[in-house]
Design a protein around this motif. Structure first.
Motif, PDB file in Angstrom:
ATOM      1  N   SER A  76      38.591  38.107  38.856  1.00  9.53           N
ATOM      2  CA  SER A  76      37.318  37.418  39.048  1.00  9.53           C
ATOM      3  C   SER A  76      37.507  36.193  39.937  1.00  9.53           C
ATOM      4  O   SER A  76      38.421  35.392  39.717  1.00  9.53           O
ATOM      5  N   PRO A  77      36.641  36.001  40.930  1.00  5.47           N
ATOM      6  CA  PRO A  77      36.732  34.788  41.752  1.00  5.47           C
ATOM      7  C   PRO A  77      36.470  33.523  40.946  1.00  5.47           C
ATOM      8  O   PRO A  77      36.893  32.437  41.331  1.00  5.47           O
ATOM      9  N   HIS A  78      35.773  33.661  39.812  1.00  6.55           N
ATOM     10  CA  HIS A  78      35.496  32.484  38.994  1.00  6.55           C
ATOM     11  C   HIS A  78      36.771  31.965  38.331  1.00  6.55           C
ATOM     12  O   HIS A  78      37.016  30.749  38.305  1.00  6.55           O
ATOM     13  N   LEU A  79      37.598  32.878  37.779  1.00  3.67           N
ATOM     14  CA  LEU A  79      38.860  32.421  37.202  1.00  3.67           C
ATOM     15  C   LEU A  79      39.775  31.887  38.307  1.00  3.67           C
ATOM     16  O   LEU A  79      40.502  30.913  38.106  1.00  3.67           O
ATOM     17  N   LEU A  80      39.727  32.509  39.472  1.00  2.00           N
ATOM     18  CA  LEU A  80      40.522  32.023  40.604  1.00  2.00           C
ATOM     19  C   LEU A  80      40.133  30.597  40.961  1.00  2.00           C
ATOM     20  O   LEU A  80      40.991  29.766  41.282  1.00  2.00           O
ATOM     21  N   LYS A  81      38.844  30.287  40.882  1.00  2.00           N
ATOM     22  CA  LYS A  81      38.410  28.919  41.207  1.00  2.00           C
ATOM     23  C   LYS A  81      38.971  27.909  40.209  1.00  2.00           C
ATOM     24  O   LYS A  81      39.422  26.822  40.600  1.00  2.00           O
ATOM     25  N   TRP A  82      38.979  28.267  38.940  1.00  2.00           N
ATOM     26  CA  TRP A  82      39.608  27.392  37.949  1.00  2.00           C
ATOM     27  C   TRP A  82      41.101  27.235  38.258  1.00  2.00           C
ATOM     28  O   TRP A  82      41.650  26.126  38.150  1.00  2.00           O
ATOM     29  N   ALA A  83      41.755  28.321  38.630  1.00  2.00           N
ATOM     30  CA  ALA A  83      43.181  28.226  38.948  1.00  2.00           C
ATOM     31  C   ALA A  83      43.424  27.293  40.130  1.00  2.00           C
ATOM     32  O   ALA A  83      44.361  26.490  40.113  1.00  2.00           O
ATOM     33  N   ARG A  84      42.581  27.400  41.151  1.00  3.26           N
ATOM     34  CA  ARG A  84      42.739  26.504  42.307  1.00  3.26           C
ATOM     35  C   ARG A  84      42.563  25.047  41.893  1.00  3.26           C
ATOM     36  O   ARG A  84      43.233  24.148  42.416  1.00  3.26           O
ATOM     37  N   ALA A  85      41.639  24.800  40.967  1.00  6.12           N
ATOM     38  CA  ALA A  85      41.367  23.426  40.546  1.00  6.12           C
ATOM     39  C   ALA A  85      42.515  22.827  39.737  1.00  6.12           C
ATOM     40  O   ALA A  85      42.706  21.606  39.741  1.00  6.12           O
ATOM     41  N   LEU A  86      43.298  23.678  39.072  1.00  6.79           N
ATOM     42  CA  LEU A  86      44.323  23.174  38.161  1.00  6.79           C
ATOM     43  C   LEU A  86      45.751  23.327  38.674  1.00  6.79           C
ATOM     44  O   LEU A  86      46.648  22.593  38.247  1.00  6.79           O
ATOM     45  N   ALA A  87      45.970  24.278  39.579  1.00  5.55           N
ATOM     46  CA  ALA A  87      47.349  24.671  39.907  1.00  5.55           C
ATOM     47  C   ALA A  87      48.158  23.581  40.580  1.00  5.55           C
ATOM     48  O   ALA A  87      49.377  23.496  40.363  1.00  5.55           O
ATOM     49  N   GLN A  88      47.560  22.774  41.402  1.00  8.95           N
ATOM     50  CA  GLN A  88      48.318  21.796  42.185  1.00  8.95           C
ATOM     51  C   GLN A  88      48.440  20.441  41.499  1.00  8.95           C
ATOM     52  O   GLN A  88      48.973  19.499  42.079  1.00  8.95           O
ATOM     53  N   ARG A  89      47.953  20.332  40.307  1.00  9.65           N
ATOM     54  CA  ARG A  89      47.982  19.047  39.604  1.00  9.65           C
ATOM     55  C   ARG A  89      49.353  18.812  38.978  1.00  9.65           C
ATOM     56  O   ARG A  89      49.892  19.671  38.274  1.00  9.65           O
ATOM     57  N   PRO A  90      49.942  17.617  39.185  1.00 14.46           N
ATOM     58  CA  PRO A  90      51.253  17.339  38.591  1.00 14.46           C
ATOM     59  C   PRO A  90      51.215  17.208  37.074  1.00 14.46           C
ATOM     60  O   PRO A  90      52.257  17.318  36.418  1.00 14.46           O
ATOM     61  N   ASP A  91      50.014  16.992  36.514  1.00 15.35           N
ATOM     62  CA  ASP A  91      49.895  16.819  35.066  1.00 15.35           C
ATOM     63  C   ASP A  91      49.605  18.131  34.339  1.00 15.35           C
ATOM     64  O   ASP A  91      49.408  18.150  33.122  1.00 15.35           O
ATOM     65  N   ILE A  92      49.595  19.259  35.080  1.00 12.71           N
ATOM     66  CA  ILE A  92      49.331  20.572  34.499  1.00 12.71           C
ATOM     67  C   ILE A  92      50.442  21.542  34.911  1.00 12.71           C
ATOM     68  O   ILE A  92      50.774  21.650  36.096  1.00 12.71           O
ATOM     69  N   GLU A  93      51.007  22.251  33.940  1.00 14.73           N
ATOM     70  CA  GLU A  93      51.884  23.390  34.228  1.00 14.73           C
ATOM     71  C   GLU A  93      51.060  24.638  33.907  1.00 14.73           C
ATOM     72  O   GLU A  93      50.827  24.963  32.753  1.00 14.73           O
ATOM     73  N   LEU A  94      50.623  25.314  34.956  1.00 11.70           N
ATOM     74  CA  LEU A  94      49.618  26.359  34.787  1.00 11.70           C
ATOM     75  C   LEU A  94      50.237  27.739  34.607  1.00 11.70           C
ATOM     76  O   LEU A  94      51.116  28.154  35.368  1.00 11.70           O
ATOM     77  N   TRP A  95      49.720  28.473  33.603  1.00 10.49           N
ATOM     78  CA  TRP A  95      50.053  29.859  33.320  1.00 10.49           C
ATOM     79  C   TRP A  95      48.743  30.630  33.270  1.00 10.49           C
ATOM     80  O   TRP A  95      47.664  30.030  33.204  1.00 10.49           O
ATOM     81  N   ALA A  96      48.801  31.954  33.288  1.00 11.52           N
ATOM     82  CA  ALA A  96      47.561  32.731  33.225  1.00 11.52           C
ATOM     83  C   ALA A  96      47.808  34.094  32.606  1.00 11.52           C
ATOM     84  O   ALA A  96      48.821  34.751  32.886  1.00 11.52           O
ATOM     85  N   ALA A  97      46.860  34.527  31.776  1.00 11.15           N
ATOM     86  CA  ALA A  97      46.844  35.881  31.223  1.00 11.15           C
ATOM     87  C   ALA A  97      45.538  36.534  31.634  1.00 11.15           C
ATOM     88  O   ALA A  97      44.461  35.946  31.469  1.00 11.15           O
ATOM     89  N   SER A  98      45.611  37.735  32.170  1.00 13.52           N
ATOM     90  CA  SER A  98      44.433  38.446  32.662  1.00 13.52           C
ATOM     91  C   SER A  98      44.227  39.744  31.909  1.00 13.52           C
ATOM     92  O   SER A  98      45.171  40.508  31.706  1.00 13.52           O
ATOM     93  N   SER A  99      42.982  40.016  31.516  1.00 15.84           N
ATOM     94  CA  SER A  99      42.677  41.294  30.881  1.00 15.84           C
ATOM     95  C   SER A  99      42.784  42.444  31.883  1.00 15.84           C
ATOM     96  O   SER A  99      42.942  43.597  31.482  1.00 15.84           O
ATOM     97  N   ARG A 100      42.691  42.143  33.159  1.00 14.71           N
ATOM     98  CA  ARG A 100      42.894  43.166  34.196  1.00 14.71           C
ATOM     99  C   ARG A 100      44.161  42.781  34.968  1.00 14.71           C
ATOM    100  O   ARG A 100      45.180  42.474  34.378  1.00 14.71           O
TER     101      ARG A 100
END
Length: 370
Positions: free
Chosen positions: A17-41
């Motif tokens: 989904s482009p919507h989840l991708l947008k959240w990922a873009r908003a969070l991925a480059q932040r030094p205060d977040i270590e981002l992981w993701a689980a997708s149903s697809r």
């Protein structure tokens, strides 16, 4: 938690989904977040640039748009085991009656220490809980398990509260950036060009868009409609257009990339969105940011969006469609001012980054108390 250590954060949603991708873009480059993701697809290719493969878990199911997706919940054992290894601070579930349920069940079944954040997307709150006591019970359990929930309209936030939600933050799932504007771009607007790009699925009622356009086309020979996106109703809609004798005036263009879609927004004066249920739609915000005047269904969130009285668009009276052309003509002198007002409103209220900053500030406050 150690304040110098990044929050270990797991997005749980549809990675295609482009919507989840947008959240990922908003969070991925932040030094205060270590981002992981689980997708149903699976994951869109763009995720490769945002989250390393070792931090992603794809369940590879093929859920149906209309729901009834038992296959997603069969993936719980694998997801729970993966989340136990990740040992996250926060599980951030998107679409509460599927991915929110997975987050809640995994946390209970695997005794995870993570807190849960739930982001409601619309029909998970406004439609699914009305489909039976079991869905309503499940939605309540998920909302009650969330330390914080997000919503994109005051109306949906109110419904979430009645379902048992605790703290709810309300902000539009807005744009990542405003489109550029110029006098030349404004001059490209075609006065009777309409654009629609919601999914061609029953909940979005695209057949009502065709009916509304037909009412305009009957009185305005130069009126044209471009229908983007795709879905299960595409062939019936094309037949509807042929039956109405509008095949030369309605164009189906399928799914569009962002650049092509922006060009349609830029040319169109009017934007149709007539779903049976909705919160604040990103597509409507995009249209407004491009200076389109939205023509929307009579829903509480749409009244919030357009203002009272409707300053930034028009609520379509679907019981009186023959009167729609006269309503649009009555707005003709105001169109440039409405386009400018819509852009200004989105710039002030509809951008995603400022909302994410406030959201993360609140999450850190909650994290410091646990």
């Amino acid at each position: 938690m150690n304040p110098s250590k990044p929050l270990r954060w797991v997005l749980i949603g549809d990675g295609e989904s482009p919507h989840l991708l947008k959240w990922a873009r908003a969070l991925a480059q932040r030094p205060d977040i270590e981002l992981w993701a689980a997708s149903s697809r699976g994951f869109l290719p763009e995720f490769d640039w945002l989250i390393p493969a070792g931090r992603r878990h794809a369940m590879n199911t093929r859920p149906e748009h209309a729901g009834g997706n038992l296959g997603v919940f069969k993936q719980l054992p694998g997801l729970g085991a993966w989340l136990a290894e990740v040992d996250a601070d926060w599980l951030h579930a998107h679409y509460l009656t599927s991915h929110g349920t997975l987050a809640w069940a995994a946390r209970r079944g695997w005794r995870l220490r993570a807190g849960i954040i739930g982001s409601a997307w619309g029909s998970d709150i406004l439609v699914t809980p009305q489909q039976g006591w079991a869905y309503r019970w499940l939605t309540r359990k998920v909302l009650q398990a969330c330390a914080l929930s997000t919503s994109d309209s005051q109306h949906m936030s109110g419904v979430m509260k009645t379902l048992g939600a605790g703290e709810v933050m309300t902000f539009p799932f807005g744009l990542e950036a405003m489109p550029k504007s110029s006098n030349a771009a404004a001059s490209r607007k075609q006065p009777w060009l309409f654009f629609a790009n919601r999914g061609l699925e029953p909940i979005y009622r695209p057949e009502r868009v065709i009916a509304a356009f037909a009412a305009v086309a009957a009185q305005v020979p130069e009126a044209r409609l471009v229908v983007a996106n795709d879905g299960s109703l595409r062939e019936p809609l094309q037949q509807q257009v042929r039956d109405l004798g509008l095949a030369e005036r309605v164009q189906f263009v399928g799914r569009l990339d962002a650049t092509t879609q922006a060009s349609h927004y830029a040319k169109s004066t009017w934007y149709f969105s007539l779903p049976q249920s909705d919160s604040v739609s990103v597509s409507v915000l995009e249209a407004m940011a491009h200076g389109c005047v939205p023509l929307l269904s009579d829903l509480p969130a749409n009244h919030e969006l357009l203002g009272e009285p409707t300053q930034r668009g028009l609520i379509v009276d679907e019981a009186a469609l023959p009167g729609l052309p006269a309503q649009l003509r009555a707005l003709s002198d105001r169109l440039p001012a409405m386009a400018a007002a819509n852009r200004a409103w989105v710039a002030e209220h509809g951008l995603f980054a400022p909302a994410v900053e406030k959201f993360l500030k609140r999450v850190k406050e909650l994290d410091s108390t646990t």
